[in-house]
Motif scaffolding. Structure first.
Motif, PDB file in Angstrom:
ATOM      1  N   UNK A  40     -18.279 -65.782  17.165  1.00 54.27           N
ATOM      2  CA  UNK A  40     -17.419 -65.713  18.330  1.00 54.27           C
ATOM      3  C   UNK A  40     -16.455 -66.874  18.364  1.00 54.27           C
ATOM      4  N   UNK A  41     -16.868 -68.005  17.774  1.00 50.63           N
ATOM      5  CA  UNK A  41     -16.021 -69.185  17.830  1.00 50.63           C
ATOM      6  C   UNK A  41     -14.795 -69.043  16.942  1.00 50.63           C
ATOM      7  N   UNK A  42     -14.938 -68.187  15.932  1.00 47.29           N
ATOM      8  CA  UNK A  42     -13.864 -68.126  14.952  1.00 47.29           C
ATOM      9  C   UNK A  42     -13.209 -66.752  14.904  1.00 47.29           C
ATOM     10  N   UNK A  43     -13.394 -65.974  15.909  1.00 43.35           N
ATOM     11  CA  UNK A  43     -12.912 -64.604  15.845  1.00 43.35           C
ATOM     12  C   UNK A  43     -11.415 -64.530  15.669  1.00 43.35           C
ATOM     13  N   UNK A  44     -10.711 -65.438  16.287  1.00 38.75           N
ATOM     14  CA  UNK A  44      -9.259 -65.326  16.252  1.00 38.75           C
ATOM     15  C   UNK A  44      -8.649 -66.022  15.052  1.00 38.75           C
ATOM     16  N   UNK A  61       1.309 -52.670   7.770  1.00 44.42           N
ATOM     17  CA  UNK A  61       0.994 -52.688   9.197  1.00 44.42           C
ATOM     18  C   UNK A  61       0.350 -51.389   9.634  1.00 44.42           C
ATOM     19  N   UNK A  62      -0.772 -51.090   9.063  1.00 43.50           N
ATOM     20  CA  UNK A  62      -1.467 -49.856   9.396  1.00 43.50           C
ATOM     21  C   UNK A  62      -1.910 -49.881  10.846  1.00 43.50           C
ATOM     22  N   UNK A  63      -2.054 -48.744  11.460  1.00 37.99           N
ATOM     23  CA  UNK A  63      -2.491 -48.707  12.847  1.00 37.99           C
ATOM     24  C   UNK A  63      -3.884 -49.298  13.016  1.00 37.99           C
ATOM     25  N   UNK A  64      -4.124 -49.856  14.206  1.00 40.53           N
ATOM     26  CA  UNK A  64      -5.375 -50.556  14.446  1.00 40.53           C
ATOM     27  C   UNK A  64      -6.574 -49.638  14.306  1.00 40.53           C
ATOM     28  N   UNK A  65      -6.368 -48.370  14.472  1.00 39.34           N
ATOM     29  CA  UNK A  65      -7.500 -47.457  14.381  1.00 39.34           C
ATOM     30  C   UNK A  65      -7.824 -47.092  12.938  1.00 39.34           C
ATOM     31  N   UNK A  66      -6.963 -47.549  12.050  1.00 39.84           N
ATOM     32  CA  UNK A  66      -7.208 -47.206  10.653  1.00 39.84           C
ATOM     33  C   UNK A  66      -8.473 -47.873  10.166  1.00 39.84           C
ATOM     34  N   UNK A  67      -9.075 -47.296   9.206  1.00 35.74           N
ATOM     35  CA  UNK A  67     -10.294 -47.867   8.670  1.00 35.74           C
ATOM     36  C   UNK A  67     -11.122 -46.780   8.046  1.00 35.74           C
ATOM     37  N   UNK A  97      -5.062 -52.360   0.110  1.00 33.63           N
ATOM     38  CA  UNK A  97      -6.008 -51.257   0.344  1.00 33.63           C
ATOM     39  C   UNK A  97      -6.821 -51.458   1.615  1.00 33.63           C
ATOM     40  N   UNK A  98      -6.756 -52.659   2.198  1.00 32.76           N
ATOM     41  CA  UNK A  98      -7.578 -52.956   3.373  1.00 32.76           C
ATOM     42  C   UNK A  98      -6.732 -52.733   4.622  1.00 32.76           C
ATOM     43  N   UNK A  99      -7.051 -51.751   5.432  1.00 28.69           N
ATOM     44  CA  UNK A  99      -6.230 -51.497   6.613  1.00 28.69           C
ATOM     45  C   UNK A  99      -6.352 -52.604   7.659  1.00 28.69           C
ATOM     46  N   UNK A 100      -5.239 -52.919   8.294  1.00 28.55           N
ATOM     47  CA  UNK A 100      -5.261 -53.891   9.389  1.00 28.55           C
ATOM     48  C   UNK A 100      -6.075 -53.278  10.541  1.00 28.55           C
ATOM     49  N   UNK A 101      -7.012 -54.064  11.061  1.00 29.40           N
ATOM     50  CA  UNK A 101      -7.876 -53.552  12.121  1.00 29.40           C
ATOM     51  C   UNK A 101      -9.025 -52.721  11.591  1.00 29.40           C
ATOM     52  N   UNK A 102      -9.152 -52.667  10.292  1.00 28.82           N
ATOM     53  CA  UNK A 102     -10.226 -51.876   9.689  1.00 28.82           C
ATOM     54  C   UNK A 102     -10.837 -52.595   8.512  1.00 28.82           C
ATOM     55  N   UNK A 103     -11.294 -51.843   7.549  1.00 32.76           N
ATOM     56  CA  UNK A 103     -11.908 -52.456   6.386  1.00 32.76           C
ATOM     57  C   UNK A 103     -12.289 -51.411   5.364  1.00 32.76           C
ATOM     58  N   UNK A 104     -12.808 -51.905   4.256  1.00 31.93           N
ATOM     59  CA  UNK A 104     -13.235 -51.027   3.167  1.00 31.93           C
ATOM     60  C   UNK A 104     -14.612 -51.486   2.696  1.00 31.93           C
ATOM     61  N   UNK A 115      -9.961 -56.590   7.612  1.00 31.75           N
ATOM     62  CA  UNK A 115      -8.723 -57.309   7.922  1.00 31.75           C
ATOM     63  C   UNK A 115      -8.496 -57.150   9.442  1.00 31.75           C
ATOM     64  N   UNK A 116      -9.211 -57.964  10.217  1.00 32.30           N
ATOM     65  CA  UNK A 116      -9.132 -57.820  11.685  1.00 32.30           C
ATOM     66  C   UNK A 116      -7.710 -57.963  12.205  1.00 32.30           C
ATOM     67  N   UNK A 117      -6.990 -58.919  11.657  1.00 31.26           N
ATOM     68  CA  UNK A 117      -5.573 -59.071  11.995  1.00 31.26           C
ATOM     69  C   UNK A 117      -4.804 -59.188  10.687  1.00 31.26           C
TER      70      UNK A 117
END
Ligand code: FES
Length: 183
Positions: A40-44, A61-67, A97-104, A115-117
């Motif tokens: 939680x301390x390093x989330x941002x 800049x993939x949509x945040x729902x991508x993943x 290959x790693x969507x923003x707001x998502x992951x692989x 890639x949270x942000x």
């Protein structure tokens, strides 16, 4: 007083098995060692064990729902870094290959890269801390386990939904030239 050679052999085999077990435990503990960092301390931001891609990294800049990506077992994964360049480690895939707001999920290595942000990459063990299934999906900001429904945050691996009670351990990656390397 003479030693029973059969017993010695059994003891020796036990020693080997114990050694293997401890080696595995050592790996697990090593993986868990980063779990002591308060989540939680390093989330941002970018903390040790995370990687911020160079600003020149192209990203659509993939949509945040991508993943929900899941890498197969073959291809370039798992081959090691045979190029002999400066970066070392096992090539997992490309940052693109790693969507923003998502992951692989990289099933061969049992690692999930998120890639949270934009431009910040994080990696966790994909082995669920409940009873060890492999998390196989990243969706809606969580890394999901198919077995009993545990969900972990893509930002720090923390448990969002049980039954798992421990976070996914961090894995160390590096990013170079748009490539993600597992250390
Ligand atoms: Fe993942 Fe049970 S093993 S929820």
């Amino acid at each position: 007083m003479a030693a029973d050679p059969q017993q010695d052999q059994r003891a020796s085999r036990r020693g080997v098995l114990l050694g293997v077990g401890l080696a595995g435990l050592g790996g697990a503990l090593a993986g868990c060692s980063t779990a002591a960092v308060p989540y939680g301390a390093d989330e941002a931001g970018v903390a040790p064990g995370e990687v911020a891609a160079p600003s020149s990294t192209p990203m659509a800049g993939a949509p945040a729902s991508a993943g929900g990506g899941m890498a197969g077992g073959g291809g370039m994964a798992g081959g090691g870094n045979a190029g002999g360049g400066m970066a070392t480690g096992t090539l997992l895939g490309l940052t693109a290959d790693i969507p923003v707001g998502g992951g692989v999920v990289f099933m061969s290595q049992k690692v999930v890269v998120t890639q949270p942000v934009k431009g910040v990459f994080k990696a966790f063990s994909a082995i669920c801390t409940h009873v060890g299934c492999i998390c196989n999906k990243v969706a809606n900001g969580t890394i999901d386990c198919p077995c009993h429904g545990s969900e972990f945050k893509i930002t720090n691996g923390a448990v969002v939904t049980g039954p798992a009670s421990a976070p996914l351990p961090r894995r160390t990656i590096s990013v170079a030239d748009g490539k993600i390397l597992l250390q």
